[in-house]
Scaffold this motif. Structure first.
Motif, PDB file in Angstrom:
ATOM      1  N   UNK A  19     124.532   4.909  47.846  1.00 44.04           N
ATOM      2  CA  UNK A  19     123.549   4.996  48.926  1.00 44.04           C
ATOM      3  C   UNK A  19     122.173   4.442  48.576  1.00 44.04           C
ATOM      4  N   UNK A  20     121.754   4.608  47.321  1.00 42.55           N
ATOM      5  CA  UNK A  20     120.389   4.220  46.978  1.00 42.55           C
ATOM      6  C   UNK A  20     120.314   3.772  45.519  1.00 42.55           C
ATOM      7  N   UNK A  21     119.177   3.189  45.116  1.00 41.49           N
ATOM      8  CA  UNK A  21     119.060   2.690  43.739  1.00 41.49           C
ATOM      9  C   UNK A  21     119.124   3.800  42.691  1.00 41.49           C
ATOM     10  N   UNK A  22     118.665   4.986  43.016  1.00 44.70           N
ATOM     11  CA  UNK A  22     118.732   6.092  42.058  1.00 44.70           C
ATOM     12  C   UNK A  22     120.170   6.463  41.727  1.00 44.70           C
ATOM     13  N   UNK A  23     121.023   6.533  42.749  1.00 43.33           N
ATOM     14  CA  UNK A  23     122.439   6.827  42.509  1.00 43.33           C
ATOM     15  C   UNK A  23     123.098   5.707  41.714  1.00 43.33           C
ATOM     16  N   UNK A  30     126.186   6.587  33.598  1.00 41.64           N
ATOM     17  CA  UNK A  30     127.409   7.365  33.362  1.00 41.64           C
ATOM     18  C   UNK A  30     128.578   6.472  32.986  1.00 41.64           C
ATOM     19  N   UNK A  31     128.712   5.328  33.654  1.00 46.33           N
ATOM     20  CA  UNK A  31     129.796   4.393  33.331  1.00 46.33           C
ATOM     21  C   UNK A  31     129.616   3.864  31.912  1.00 46.33           C
ATOM     22  N   UNK A  32     128.382   3.571  31.532  1.00 49.94           N
ATOM     23  CA  UNK A  32     128.093   3.096  30.181  1.00 49.94           C
ATOM     24  C   UNK A  32     128.416   4.175  29.148  1.00 49.94           C
ATOM     25  N   UNK A  33     128.018   5.427  29.419  1.00 50.04           N
ATOM     26  CA  UNK A  33     128.302   6.529  28.491  1.00 50.04           C
ATOM     27  C   UNK A  33     129.798   6.822  28.403  1.00 50.04           C
ATOM     28  N   UNK A  34     130.533   6.476  29.464  1.00 42.55           N
ATOM     29  CA  UNK A  34     131.986   6.683  29.446  1.00 42.55           C
ATOM     30  C   UNK A  34     132.704   5.631  28.602  1.00 42.55           C
ATOM     31  N   UNK A  35     131.979   4.632  28.127  1.00 41.27           N
ATOM     32  CA  UNK A  35     132.564   3.640  27.226  1.00 41.27           C
ATOM     33  C   UNK A  35     132.959   2.330  27.873  1.00 41.27           C
ATOM     34  N   UNK A  36     132.682   2.151  29.140  1.00 40.25           N
ATOM     35  CA  UNK A  36     133.008   0.878  29.802  1.00 40.25           C
ATOM     36  C   UNK A  36     131.945  -0.155  29.448  1.00 40.25           C
ATOM     37  N   UNK A  38     132.609  -3.819  30.462  1.00 40.57           N
ATOM     38  CA  UNK A  38     132.767  -4.926  31.410  1.00 40.57           C
ATOM     39  C   UNK A  38     132.508  -4.411  32.818  1.00 40.57           C
ATOM     40  N   UNK A  39     131.240  -4.208  33.134  1.00 41.73           N
ATOM     41  CA  UNK A  39     130.881  -3.780  34.480  1.00 41.73           C
ATOM     42  C   UNK A  39     129.537  -4.390  34.835  1.00 41.73           C
ATOM     43  N   UNK A  40     129.262  -4.453  36.128  1.00 43.28           N
ATOM     44  CA  UNK A  40     128.003  -5.023  36.583  1.00 43.28           C
ATOM     45  C   UNK A  40     127.525  -4.274  37.817  1.00 43.28           C
ATOM     46  N   UNK A  41     126.223  -4.337  38.047  1.00 39.67           N
ATOM     47  CA  UNK A  41     125.628  -3.713  39.219  1.00 39.67           C
ATOM     48  C   UNK A  41     125.017  -4.792  40.106  1.00 39.67           C
ATOM     49  N   UNK A  42     124.962  -4.504  41.395  1.00 40.24           N
ATOM     50  CA  UNK A  42     124.439  -5.459  42.367  1.00 40.24           C
ATOM     51  C   UNK A  42     123.551  -4.713  43.348  1.00 40.24           C
ATOM     52  N   UNK A  43     122.355  -5.245  43.579  1.00 43.19           N
ATOM     53  CA  UNK A  43     121.428  -4.635  44.532  1.00 43.19           C
ATOM     54  C   UNK A  43     120.580  -5.738  45.147  1.00 43.19           C
ATOM     55  N   UNK A  44     119.945  -5.449  46.280  1.00 44.28           N
ATOM     56  CA  UNK A  44     119.148  -6.484  46.935  1.00 44.28           C
ATOM     57  C   UNK A  44     117.820  -6.782  46.232  1.00 44.28           C
ATOM     58  N   UNK A  46     115.602  -6.173  42.133  1.00 43.81           N
ATOM     59  CA  UNK A  46     115.734  -5.697  40.755  1.00 43.81           C
ATOM     60  C   UNK A  46     115.403  -4.211  40.656  1.00 43.81           C
ATOM     61  N   UNK A  47     116.154  -3.507  39.837  1.00 46.37           N
ATOM     62  CA  UNK A  47     115.920  -2.076  39.626  1.00 46.37           C
ATOM     63  C   UNK A  47     115.425  -1.904  38.194  1.00 46.37           C
ATOM     64  N   UNK A  48     114.193  -1.426  38.073  1.00 42.12           N
ATOM     65  CA  UNK A  48     113.575  -1.255  36.759  1.00 42.12           C
ATOM     66  C   UNK A  48     114.398  -0.298  35.898  1.00 42.12           C
ATOM     67  N   UNK A  49     114.739  -0.733  34.693  1.00 40.84           N
ATOM     68  CA  UNK A  49     115.476   0.096  33.756  1.00 40.84           C
ATOM     69  C   UNK A  49     116.985  -0.086  33.806  1.00 40.84           C
ATOM     70  N   UNK A  50     117.477  -0.925  34.713  1.00 40.14           N
ATOM     71  CA  UNK A  50     118.930  -1.103  34.835  1.00 40.14           C
ATOM     72  C   UNK A  50     119.519  -1.744  33.583  1.00 40.14           C
ATOM     73  N   UNK A  51     118.804  -2.690  32.976  1.00 33.64           N
ATOM     74  CA  UNK A  51     119.302  -3.315  31.747  1.00 33.64           C
ATOM     75  C   UNK A  51     119.525  -2.280  30.655  1.00 33.64           C
ATOM     76  N   UNK A  52     118.583  -1.354  30.525  1.00 31.92           N
ATOM     77  CA  UNK A  52     118.710  -0.299  29.516  1.00 31.92           C
ATOM     78  C   UNK A  52     119.859   0.642  29.872  1.00 31.92           C
ATOM     79  N   UNK A  53     119.988   0.966  31.158  1.00 34.57           N
ATOM     80  CA  UNK A  53     121.062   1.867  31.593  1.00 34.57           C
ATOM     81  C   UNK A  53     122.440   1.264  31.321  1.00 34.57           C
ATOM     82  N   UNK A  54     122.536  -0.061  31.396  1.00 33.64           N
ATOM     83  CA  UNK A  54     123.814  -0.742  31.176  1.00 33.64           C
ATOM     84  C   UNK A  54     123.998  -1.174  29.717  1.00 33.64           C
ATOM     85  N   UNK A  55     123.001  -0.947  28.865  1.00 34.77           N
ATOM     86  CA  UNK A  55     123.004  -1.372  27.457  1.00 34.77           C
ATOM     87  C   UNK A  55     123.220  -2.878  27.326  1.00 34.77           C
TER      88      UNK A  55
END
Length: 184
Positions: A19-23, A30-36, A38-44, A46-55
């Protein structure tokens, strides 16, 4: 386990809408902490901190540009040295053949030119471009990624990928819609 249908294209990944950038940020963490991996995020936007969240690691593009810049610099010096000192030396008013100040414009231009080529072609190489079509473009909901949609896709190439486990994880993270994305 059911037998896969031979007429169904292979699975590219599983796409989830939030629903929103926070979710989306929470889901990426959570996906990164679960060990995945090969994943990517898409939003209209840039979301500050997304690079760090995805490692996501720092890009190698800077090193590619530096290498091409050094190649342009040394190539310019070698070319002008060969032309002015070895191939066709001209004695002009007793000035030295190795006249570095006069070579600055050509050296600068070749350094910038090869750095720019390194940036453009390095970006193409690192991004796997040109790719004229992507499996995500087949999803009707994914068209909202440029307007008001927030998406996360876990690719089937990930070593931990198990379709039902991924669906359960994404639904548990609060995805409003989860769909399979097949190769076309």
């Amino acid at each position: 386990m059911s037998t896969p249908n031979p007429s169904t294209p292979p699975l590219h990944g599983i796409l989830a809408e939030f629903d929103n950038p926070g979710q989306l940020m929470h889901a990426a963490q959570s996906v990164n902490k679960s060990g995945y991996r090969k994943f990517d995020t898409f939003s209209p936007f840039p979301i500050h901190g997304m690079d760090k969240a995805m490692s996501i690691r720092k890009s190698k593009l800077g090193w590619i540009v530096l290498g091409h810049g050094l190649l342009g610099f040394s190539g310019a010096i070698a070319m002008m040295y060969f032309m002015s000192v070895i191939d066709y030396p001209l004695n002009i008013s007793g000035k030295p053949f190795f006249n570095a100040p006069a070579w600055v414009p050509v050296t600068f231009e070749l350094t910038i030119l090869l750095s720019a080529f390194g940036a453009v072609f390095g970006m193409f190489f690192l991004n796997g471009l040109p790719r004229l079509n992507h499996p995500l473009f087949g999803s009707e909901r994914f068209k909202r990624a440029t307007d008001d949609g927030f998406f996360l896709c876990i690719e089937s190439e990930d070593p931990r990928f198990e379709p039902q486990a991924v669906r359960d994880l994404l639904n548990g993270l609060g995805a409003t819609h989860v769909e399979d994305i097949h190769e076309e």
